[in-house]
Design a protein around this motif. Structure first.
Motif, PDB file in Angstrom:
ATOM      1  N   LEU A 128      -5.725  -1.551  -6.947  1.00  9.83           N
ATOM      2  CA  LEU A 128      -4.783  -0.723  -7.688  1.00  9.83           C
ATOM      3  C   LEU A 128      -5.569   0.465  -8.219  1.00  9.83           C
ATOM      4  O   LEU A 128      -6.426   0.303  -9.093  1.00  9.83           O
ATOM      5  CB  LEU A 128      -4.142  -1.519  -8.830  1.00  9.83           C
ATOM      6  CG  LEU A 128      -2.873  -0.920  -9.442  1.00  9.83           C
ATOM      7  CD1 LEU A 128      -1.763  -0.823  -8.405  1.00  9.83           C
ATOM      8  CD2 LEU A 128      -2.404  -1.740 -10.632  1.00  9.83           C
ATOM      9  N   ALA A 129      -5.312   1.638  -7.637  1.00  8.98           N
ATOM     10  CA  ALA A 129      -5.954   2.863  -8.122  1.00  8.98           C
ATOM     11  C   ALA A 129      -5.165   3.342  -9.335  1.00  8.98           C
ATOM     12  O   ALA A 129      -4.007   3.738  -9.219  1.00  8.98           O
ATOM     13  CB  ALA A 129      -5.979   3.913  -7.028  1.00  8.98           C
ATOM     14  N   PRO A 177       0.822  -1.214   0.000  1.00  9.35           N
ATOM     15  CA  PRO A 177       0.000   0.000   0.000  1.00  9.35           C
ATOM     16  C   PRO A 177       0.856   1.264   0.000  1.00  9.35           C
ATOM     17  O   PRO A 177       1.811   1.382   0.766  1.00  9.35           O
ATOM     18  CB  PRO A 177      -0.810  -0.136   1.292  1.00  9.35           C
ATOM     19  CG  PRO A 177      -0.949  -1.615   1.489  1.00  9.35           C
ATOM     20  CD  PRO A 177       0.375  -2.181   1.036  1.00  9.35           C
ATOM     21  N   GLY A 178       0.517   2.186  -0.884  1.00 12.94           N
ATOM     22  CA  GLY A 178       1.275   3.417  -1.036  1.00 12.94           C
ATOM     23  C   GLY A 178       2.367   3.353  -2.079  1.00 12.94           C
ATOM     24  O   GLY A 178       2.959   4.384  -2.417  1.00 12.94           O
ATOM     25  N   ALA A 179       2.659   2.150  -2.600  1.00 19.78           N
ATOM     26  CA  ALA A 179       3.703   2.003  -3.616  1.00 19.78           C
ATOM     27  C   ALA A 179       3.188   2.515  -4.952  1.00 19.78           C
ATOM     28  O   ALA A 179       2.113   2.122  -5.416  1.00 19.78           O
ATOM     29  CB  ALA A 179       4.130   0.550  -3.739  1.00 19.78           C
ATOM     30  N   VAL A 180       3.968   3.393  -5.591  1.00 18.01           N
ATOM     31  CA  VAL A 180       3.580   4.029  -6.843  1.00 18.01           C
ATOM     32  C   VAL A 180       4.374   3.407  -7.987  1.00 18.01           C
ATOM     33  O   VAL A 180       5.583   3.195  -7.876  1.00 18.01           O
ATOM     34  CB  VAL A 180       3.858   5.544  -6.795  1.00 18.01           C
ATOM     35  CG1 VAL A 180       3.524   6.202  -8.143  1.00 18.01           C
ATOM     36  CG2 VAL A 180       3.053   6.194  -5.681  1.00 18.01           C
ATOM     37  N   SER A 181       3.693   3.118  -9.075  1.00 16.47           N
ATOM     38  CA  SER A 181       4.379   2.672 -10.292  1.00 16.47           C
ATOM     39  C   SER A 181       3.814   3.413 -11.483  1.00 16.47           C
ATOM     40  O   SER A 181       2.644   3.790 -11.513  1.00 16.47           O
ATOM     41  CB  SER A 181       4.272   1.149 -10.482  1.00 16.47           C
ATOM     42  OG  SER A 181       2.942   0.702 -10.403  1.00 16.47           O
ATOM     43  N   ILE A 182       4.680   3.646 -12.455  1.00 17.16           N
ATOM     44  CA  ILE A 182       4.359   4.419 -13.655  1.00 17.16           C
ATOM     45  C   ILE A 182       4.797   3.603 -14.862  1.00 17.16           C
ATOM     46  O   ILE A 182       5.885   3.029 -14.860  1.00 17.16           O
ATOM     47  CB  ILE A 182       5.101   5.766 -13.659  1.00 17.16           C
ATOM     48  CG1 ILE A 182       4.698   6.623 -12.445  1.00 17.16           C
ATOM     49  CG2 ILE A 182       4.864   6.527 -14.954  1.00 17.16           C
ATOM     50  CD1 ILE A 182       5.578   7.848 -12.243  1.00 17.16           C
ATOM     51  N   VAL A 183       3.957   3.546 -15.878  1.00 16.41           N
ATOM     52  CA  VAL A 183       4.315   2.894 -17.132  1.00 16.41           C
ATOM     53  C   VAL A 183       4.227   3.930 -18.242  1.00 16.41           C
ATOM     54  O   VAL A 183       3.174   4.543 -18.450  1.00 16.41           O
ATOM     55  CB  VAL A 183       3.408   1.700 -17.450  1.00 16.41           C
ATOM     56  CG1 VAL A 183       3.842   1.037 -18.753  1.00 16.41           C
ATOM     57  CG2 VAL A 183       3.431   0.682 -16.316  1.00 16.41           C
ATOM     58  N   MET A 184       5.354   4.131 -18.933  1.00 16.41           N
ATOM     59  CA  MET A 184       5.412   5.067 -20.060  1.00 16.41           C
ATOM     60  C   MET A 184       5.388   4.241 -21.342  1.00 16.41           C
ATOM     61  O   MET A 184       6.426   3.890 -21.899  1.00 16.41           O
ATOM     62  CB  MET A 184       6.677   5.920 -19.982  1.00 16.41           C
ATOM     63  CG  MET A 184       6.795   6.734 -18.715  1.00 16.41           C
ATOM     64  SD  MET A 184       8.382   7.617 -18.585  1.00 16.41           S
ATOM     65  CE  MET A 184       8.138   8.901 -19.835  1.00 16.41           C
ATOM     66  N   GLN A 237      -0.264   4.619 -11.085  1.00 23.75           N
ATOM     67  CA  GLN A 237      -1.039   3.778 -10.184  1.00 23.75           C
ATOM     68  C   GLN A 237      -0.397   3.693  -8.812  1.00 23.75           C
ATOM     69  O   GLN A 237       0.812   3.829  -8.652  1.00 23.75           O
ATOM     70  CB  GLN A 237      -1.186   2.377 -10.785  1.00 23.75           C
ATOM     71  CG  GLN A 237       0.120   1.732 -11.185  1.00 23.75           C
ATOM     72  CD  GLN A 237      -0.044   0.543 -12.111  1.00 23.75           C
ATOM     73  OE1 GLN A 237      -1.042   0.402 -12.812  1.00 23.75           O
ATOM     74  NE2 GLN A 237       0.923  -0.343 -12.108  1.00 23.75           N
ATOM     75  N   VAL A 238      -1.262   3.451  -7.827  1.00 17.81           N
ATOM     76  CA  VAL A 238      -0.815   3.282  -6.452  1.00 17.81           C
ATOM     77  C   VAL A 238      -1.605   2.136  -5.836  1.00 17.81           C
ATOM     78  O   VAL A 238      -2.811   2.014  -6.049  1.00 17.81           O
ATOM     79  CB  VAL A 238      -0.981   4.595  -5.643  1.00 17.81           C
ATOM     80  CG1 VAL A 238      -2.429   5.076  -5.635  1.00 17.81           C
ATOM     81  CG2 VAL A 238      -0.461   4.423  -4.216  1.00 17.81           C
ATOM     82  N   VAL A 239      -0.911   1.283  -5.097  1.00 19.03           N
ATOM     83  CA  VAL A 239      -1.566   0.170  -4.406  1.00 19.03           C
ATOM     84  C   VAL A 239      -2.307   0.721  -3.188  1.00 19.03           C
ATOM     85  O   VAL A 239      -1.782   1.570  -2.459  1.00 19.03           O
ATOM     86  CB  VAL A 239      -0.535  -0.888  -3.976  1.00 19.03           C
ATOM     87  CG1 VAL A 239      -1.228  -2.045  -3.250  1.00 19.03           C
ATOM     88  CG2 VAL A 239       0.231  -1.405  -5.193  1.00 19.03           C
ATOM     89  N   PHE A 278       1.541   8.477  -0.785  1.00 15.15           N
ATOM     90  CA  PHE A 278       2.592   7.859  -1.589  1.00 15.15           C
ATOM     91  C   PHE A 278       3.757   7.533  -0.671  1.00 15.15           C
ATOM     92  O   PHE A 278       4.185   8.378   0.111  1.00 15.15           O
ATOM     93  CB  PHE A 278       3.069   8.806  -2.693  1.00 15.15           C
ATOM     94  CG  PHE A 278       2.110   9.014  -3.834  1.00 15.15           C
ATOM     95  CD1 PHE A 278       0.864   8.417  -3.853  1.00 15.15           C
ATOM     96  CD2 PHE A 278       2.469   9.832  -4.908  1.00 15.15           C
ATOM     97  CE1 PHE A 278      -0.008   8.620  -4.915  1.00 15.15           C
ATOM     98  CE2 PHE A 278       1.607  10.039  -5.968  1.00 15.15           C
ATOM     99  CZ  PHE A 278       0.366   9.437  -5.975  1.00 15.15           C
ATOM    100  N   HIS A 279       4.273   6.314  -0.780  1.00 12.39           N
ATOM    101  CA  HIS A 279       5.405   5.891   0.044  1.00 12.39           C
ATOM    102  C   HIS A 279       6.605   5.584  -0.846  1.00 12.39           C
ATOM    103  O   HIS A 279       6.531   4.703  -1.712  1.00 12.39           O
ATOM    104  CB  HIS A 279       5.048   4.657   0.880  1.00 12.39           C
ATOM    105  CG  HIS A 279       3.915   4.880   1.828  1.00 12.39           C
ATOM    106  ND1 HIS A 279       3.839   5.971   2.660  1.00 12.39           N
ATOM    107  CD2 HIS A 279       2.796   4.153   2.076  1.00 12.39           C
ATOM    108  CE1 HIS A 279       2.738   5.902   3.384  1.00 12.39           C
ATOM    109  NE2 HIS A 279       2.076   4.805   3.042  1.00 12.39           N
ATOM    110  N   GLY A 280       7.703   6.306  -0.649  1.00 12.67           N
ATOM    111  CA  GLY A 280       8.928   6.026  -1.379  1.00 12.67           C
ATOM    112  C   GLY A 280       8.904   6.598  -2.779  1.00 12.67           C
ATOM    113  O   GLY A 280       8.017   7.355  -3.176  1.00 12.67           O
TER     114      GLY A 280
END
Length: 480
Positions: free
Chosen positions: A286-287, A248-255, A262-264, A382-384
């Protein structure tokens, strides 16, 4: 050595990656391109048999160095939304419709409060809810002949195993209850599609064993007959796993083709600006705030305006000015507000160079990512650092620009294909090589970090204000 195979079926390229189960490292890979068909403006399709043949080719080439007998299990992920319809004999009844398609735009209600509360999202043009209504009204013979309405990776797994299934991450595209994460009769009824509820596959866990490789599929791919095949996941969920962004709070980006941001989350917070979809674990979401407007803009630029630009990208951008740059709106295939907005350069002058246009394009893509991340940041902690994947990560300059534009540290991890790697890790969980998602991502390492540069953060904040001013000014023209 025990190996795992991951397949990532995007909308133009299918990638297959062999992963060492002990280390999680990618040891061989291959890809196959499948032509995109555009029978009408705004329609994007693919031949379903060509999609399967491309997948088989990519698998065959990827496992050639290690041999099919070394592969303990296969996992798949693919683009979500769209539609891959098959009949009772598992044969396609029309071309697949892709997630960039806009034919069903008139079926979209962006203020559908009931859909948002029930399913965690409002549909866009290529959502199953919109496309299936369009098919019912415009191609009733297709709907009548279709026994199953599948997603991309579920079509490929069907060809590998002969088993019809999907997983929660894919199923949650339109018709699952946002709380239970299972098919919702109320959702089908809300969209007026109750008669199609039985055309949707059984839902299995993403890391469950869904079937085994058939003799026919083995002959085409080089895999061993009986190789275990995991259910798999939506490609963005698999990418989050392959990037190690699973808490939870982990952010990922896809280009990539899509701007995926998205954030868990550990609760289903809903808003029309994002989709609250099921994640890889029950009770997690996953938001996702997305639009079809990211690195594919650079592909268009290279193909249409400047062949060979990719070889000189960093040099040209470094030589361009940062003053009086045009504003680029990256809406060639879609936008956060749907498919009506279009792409454009605003503020062109005679003194602008191709390098200036290139920098403006890269910044426009970044500012679209910022739009989505600002929406998510308003509701989720957001975490990290943000973990980033996709074609944009090939350019350190672009990922630094991303860090500056979104004012977040950005991390690039080991491995070139996090989606395929995540699919392979799901296969490893299905066979017991990993006990959990946490253990599966223990081998993910950060290989490059970009910290925001304060002067560039200030400059990009000003660019963002001009960008949104342009979007607001053009909105009435687009809506006409």
């Amino acid at each position: 050595m025990v190996n795992l195979l991951g397949v990532d079926a995007g909308q133009t390229v299918t990638k297959a990656v062999v992963v060492d189960a002990a280390t999680g490292e990618e040891i061989s890979s291959a890809e196959a391109r499948v032509p995109e068909l555009t029978p009408r403006p705004g329609w994007f399709e693919r031949d379903m048999d060509a999609v399967w043949n491309g997948c088989a080719e990519a698998i065959r080439k990827a496992i050639a160095p290690v041999g099919g007998d070394s592969v303990a299990a296969v996992g798949l992920c693919g683009h979500n939304d769209g539609c891959y319809p098959v009949d009772a004999a598992f044969r396609p009844v029309r071309n697949a419709i892709l997630a960039t398609d806009s034919r069903a735009e008139s079926y979209v209600d962006r203020h559908d409060a009931r859909a948002l509360a029930l399913t965690g999202q409002v549909p866009f043009a290529a959502s199953p809810a919109a496309l299936q209504k369009w098919l019912r009204d415009n191609e009733p013979d297709v709907v009548e002949r279709a026994r199953w309405l599948l997603f991309c990776k579920d079509w490929l797994r069907l060809r590998l195993t002969g088993v019809v299934a999907t997983d929660p991450t894919e199923a949650s595209a339109s018709f699952t209850d946002v709380h239970t994460q299972r098919w919702s009769p109320a959702a089908f009824e809300h969209y007026g599609l109750a008669e199609l509820a039985d055309r949707h596959p059984p839902i299995l866990d993403s890391a469950a064993v869904a079937g085994t490789v058939t003799a026919e599929a083995a002959a085409l791919t080089g895999l061993r007959v009986g190789t275990l095949v995991a259910t798999g996941a939506h490609d963005v969920d698999a990418a989050a796993l392959g990037l190690g962004a699973i808490t939870p709070g982990a952010v990922s980006i896809v280009m990539g083709t899509f701007s995926i941001n998205q954030v868990v989350a550990d609760h289903p917070h809903t808003d029309h600006r994002w989709q609250a979809r099921a994640f890889l674990q029950a009770g997690r979401w996953l938001a996702m705030s997305t639009s079809a407007a990211s690195a594919s803009n650079l592909e268009w630029f290279a193909k249409t305006l400047w062949p060979g630009v990719l070889a000189v990208l960093e040099e040209e951008v470094a030589a361009s000015t940062t003053e009086d740059l045009p504003i680029y709106l990256p809406f060639l295939r879609g936008s956060p507000d749907g498919s009506r907005p279009s792409g454009t350069f605003l503020g062109l002058r005679a003194h602008h160079t191709r390098g200036d246009l290139l920098r403006a394009l890269l910044e426009g893509v970044v500012l679209n990512h910022r739009t989505h991340l600002d929406a998510l940041r308003s509701a989720f902690p957001f975490h990290g650092a943000a973990r980033v994947a996709g074609g944009g990560t090939r350019s350190p300059l672009w990922t630094q620009m991303l860090a500056d534009g979104v004012n977040m540290a950005v991390e690039v991890t080991n491995g070139a294909e996090p989606g395929a790697r995540g699919a392979a890790l799901l296969a490893g969980i299905s066979t017991g090589h990993y006990a959990s998602l946490g253990e599966a991502v223990s081998t993910v390492r950060v290989v490059r970090t970009h910290e925001p540069s304060p002067p560039e953060v200030v400059r990009m904040r000003a660019r963002s204000a001009r960008y949104h001013s342009a979007v607001d000014a053009l909105s009435s023209w687009w809506n006409e």
